[in-house]
Design a protein around this motif. Structure first.
Motif, PDB file in Angstrom:
ATOM      1  N   ASP A 421       0.891  -1.242   0.031  1.00 13.53           N
ATOM      2  CA  ASP A 421       0.017   0.075   0.070  1.00 13.53           C
ATOM      3  C   ASP A 421       0.839   1.098   0.014  1.00 13.53           C
ATOM      4  OD1 ASP A 421      -2.365  -1.634   0.116  1.00 13.53           O
ATOM      5  OD2 ASP A 421      -2.176  -1.753   2.353  1.00 13.53           O
ATOM      6  N   HIS A 423       0.908   3.454  -1.981  1.00 10.56           N
ATOM      7  CA  HIS A 423       0.074   4.729  -2.210  1.00 10.56           C
ATOM      8  C   HIS A 423      -0.242   5.614  -1.270  1.00 10.56           C
ATOM      9  CE1 HIS A 423      -3.138   1.690  -2.029  1.00 10.56           C
ATOM     10  NE2 HIS A 423      -3.664   2.896  -1.454  1.00 10.56           N
ATOM     11  N   ASN A 424      -0.128   4.985   0.123  1.00  9.13           N
ATOM     12  CA  ASN A 424      -0.865   5.865   1.313  1.00  9.13           C
ATOM     13  C   ASN A 424       0.286   6.267   2.106  1.00  9.13           C
ATOM     14  OD1 ASN A 424      -3.632   5.388   1.043  1.00  9.13           O
ATOM     15  ND2 ASN A 424      -3.273   3.117   1.815  1.00  9.13           N
ATOM     16  N   ARG A 444       5.933   6.807  -8.319  1.00  9.57           N
ATOM     17  CA  ARG A 444       4.718   7.433  -9.199  1.00  9.57           C
ATOM     18  C   ARG A 444       3.962   6.376  -9.679  1.00  9.57           C
ATOM     19  NH1 ARG A 444       4.952  12.641 -10.520  1.00  9.57           N
ATOM     20  NH2 ARG A 444       2.615  12.535 -11.060  1.00  9.57           N
ATOM     21  N   ALA A 445       4.535   5.345 -10.367  1.00  9.82           N
ATOM     22  CA  ALA A 445       3.859   4.319 -10.801  1.00  9.82           C
ATOM     23  C   ALA A 445       3.087   3.457  -9.942  1.00  9.82           C
ATOM     24  CB  ALA A 445       5.096   3.259 -11.474  1.00  9.82           C
ATOM     25  N   LEU A 446       3.327   3.377  -8.537  1.00  7.89           N
ATOM     26  CA  LEU A 446       2.730   2.792  -7.569  1.00  7.89           C
ATOM     27  C   LEU A 446       1.687   3.927  -6.903  1.00  7.89           C
ATOM     28  CD1 LEU A 446       5.684   1.123  -5.672  1.00  7.89           C
ATOM     29  CD2 LEU A 446       3.721  -0.011  -7.316  1.00  7.89           C
ATOM     30  N   GLN A 447       1.416   4.967  -7.718  1.00  8.52           N
ATOM     31  CA  GLN A 447       0.266   6.121  -7.521  1.00  8.52           C
ATOM     32  C   GLN A 447       0.477   6.916  -6.254  1.00  8.52           C
ATOM     33  OE1 GLN A 447      -2.050   5.945  -9.653  1.00  8.52           O
ATOM     34  NE2 GLN A 447      -0.884   4.230 -10.536  1.00  8.52           N
ATOM     35  N   PRO A 449       1.265  10.329  -5.073  1.00 15.30           N
ATOM     36  CA  PRO A 449       1.204  11.515  -5.622  1.00 15.30           C
ATOM     37  C   PRO A 449       2.639  12.303  -5.499  1.00 15.30           C
ATOM     38  CG  PRO A 449      -0.548  11.254  -4.192  1.00 15.30           C
ATOM     39  CD  PRO A 449       0.332  10.115  -3.986  1.00 15.30           C
TER      40      PRO A 449
END
Length: 461
Positions: A421, A423-424, A444-447, A449
């Motif tokens: 996780d 992205h968190n 960035r590819a793992l979302q 920001p």
């Protein structure tokens, strides 16, 4: 040793943010941009009000008028460029040194192009009239215009400095050569300024324009003298330090311990860097930026440096007791930028110094960061013992070359296999440029920001 999978760390307490919010920083940054643009509009008005009514009557007059405009804009941007890195406290608090340095570089390229264009247009405008060769017009300018030789020398200096900052050439120059070459910028500004007042038609014919231009250059000079020389010199003497000891962490990494008065009043935060000038042979003529690996405490401070060049390699030869002057602190790579509970630290090479200091501050705040420590071999893991003994910090050493491992542990798949996780999470990166670019792209590819990815920037070039 390969990468291991770890579960998500329990959420620690949220960091209390003490510096201006991201929105406030964007607002301040926009205000600085508006001021710079407004100054450019004033320069445009000065040119427009001073051009003759017959400017478009002949091609030569029109070309020469545009050449004068380009020269005025270049001269204005030189002042703006210098002010951006004059260490003016409000600018640095409002925008941040890393962004100011980026703007400075961008304006430097623009200034060089404008200087070359100005010279070309002035020669072309004169050639249209005289129908002569460029070198003949250049000789004519030297004979008929005051301070023209000084202007040519100054323009050549600007071009040389601009070329030295080009990526290809900069990589081949030592920091010392680059540093002393850039100091000639001040000489170039002085030489071209004389030419502007004595030969610029918009200043000869307008006392008001002349007064405004004098105030612009005097204000710029005063800012540089105040915040780059006078105050830093006084501050450096107050916080003067001496080398206490040299510790060889491994074959390529050295820690330098300092002791001095009033160090706690420097305001150094974990993740900051200082400019160090050692009063020792091989170090005296330049000041180099180094991040702290231990913030000042009980009159002591430490940096941990990789042997990446002549200056950093010579640190191992420093004698205890060597006097040191510092300037700073600089940089926004601090814990105050953290706005999420889950913090990922990624370090490689000499980047472990600021990351170690940052980890200490984050854990002291009650957070539980995870550190991915990338190295080619176990012998390259400097400060590993300190990091592993730090309560609240999880250290994941990732050792081995990609060719040996058969995969890239910093790829999106590699990072995702170590931490779920992502992205968190919020990330702080420090290490070789290639490593940071790879990690940033993977995050960035793992979302993740972009606003939650922070990179150490300590280059003054």
């Amino acid at each position: 040793m390969g990468a291991a999978r770890v579960s998500v760390i329990a959420s620690p307490r949220r960091v209390s943010v003490r510096q201006p919010s991201a929105r406030a920083q964007r607002r301040h940054s926009a205000f600085v941009r508006i001021v710079l643009v407004a100054g450019g509009i004033v320069v445009l008005w000065m040119w427009w009000a001073g051009i003759p009514s017959t400017a478009a009557a002949t091609p030569s007059v029109l070309i020469t008028s545009f050449g004068e405009l380009v020269g005025m804009v270049a001269a204005y941007l030189v002042c703006a460029q210098v002010l951006l890195i004059a260490r003016i406290p409000w600018f640095e608090r409002a925008v941040g040194l890393d962004k100011l340095v980026l703007w400075h570089r961008t304006l430097g390229t623009t200034v060089v192009l404008l200087v070359v264009t100005h010279i070309g247009l002035m020669l072309l405008g004169s050639e249209v009239v005289d129908r002569s060769m460029p070198w003949s017009e250049l000789i004519s300018f030297l004979q008929n215009y005051p301070d023209m030789l000084a202007a040519i020398v100054g323009a050549a200096a600007f071009i040389a400095v601009g070329l030295s900052s080009a990526r290809l050439l900069r990589a081949r120059l030592s920091y010392e050569v680059w540093y002393w070459l850039h100091l000639t910028t001040y000489v170039a500004i002085f030489l071209t300024f004389l030419h502007q007042l004595s030969a610029g038609s918009h200043f000869i014919a307008s006392p008001a324009n002349r007064a405004v231009w004098l105030l612009l250059y005097l204000g710029t000079a005063s800012a540089v003298l105040t915040w780059r020389f006078i105050l830093p010199t006084l501050d450096a003497w107050r916080h003067r330090m001496r080398v206490e000891s040299i510790v060889r962490e491994n074959a390529g990494t050295t820690s330098v311990w300092f002791r001095g008065p009033h160090l706690d009043e420097l305001g150094v935060r974990a993740g900051n860097f200082l400019l160090f000038r050692f009063l020792s042979w091989g170090h005296l003529l330049t000041a180099h930026p180094y991040s702290v690996s231990r913030v000042p405490s009980e009159g002591r401070l430490r940096i941990t440096v990789g042997a990446l060049g002549n200056h950093s390699a010579l640190l191992r030869e420093l004698a205890p007791g060597t006097l040191v002057f510092v300037e700073g602190p600089f940089g926004h790579f601090t814990a105050d930028r953290a706005s999420r509970d889950r913090i990922l630290l990624v370090a490689g090479g000499a980047g472990i110094g600021p990351i170690r200091a940052l980890a200490e501050e984050l854990t002291a705040r009650g957070m539980m960061p995870v550190l991915i420590y990338r190295a080619h071999s176990a012998a390259d893991l400097a400060l590993l013992g300190e990091l592993q003994s730090m309560p609240g910090l999880t250290v994941l050493p990732v050792v081995g070359r990609r060719s040996e491992l058969g995969w890239d542990p910093l790829s999106p798949e590699g990072l995702a296999s170590m931490i779920r996780d992502l992205h968190n999470w919020e990330a702080f990166l420090c290490g070789p440029e290639g490593m940071m670019l790879t990690v940033e792209a993977s995050l960035r590819a793992l979302q993740v920001p972009k606003r939650f990815i922070h990179r150490e920037e300590l280059s003054m070039s």
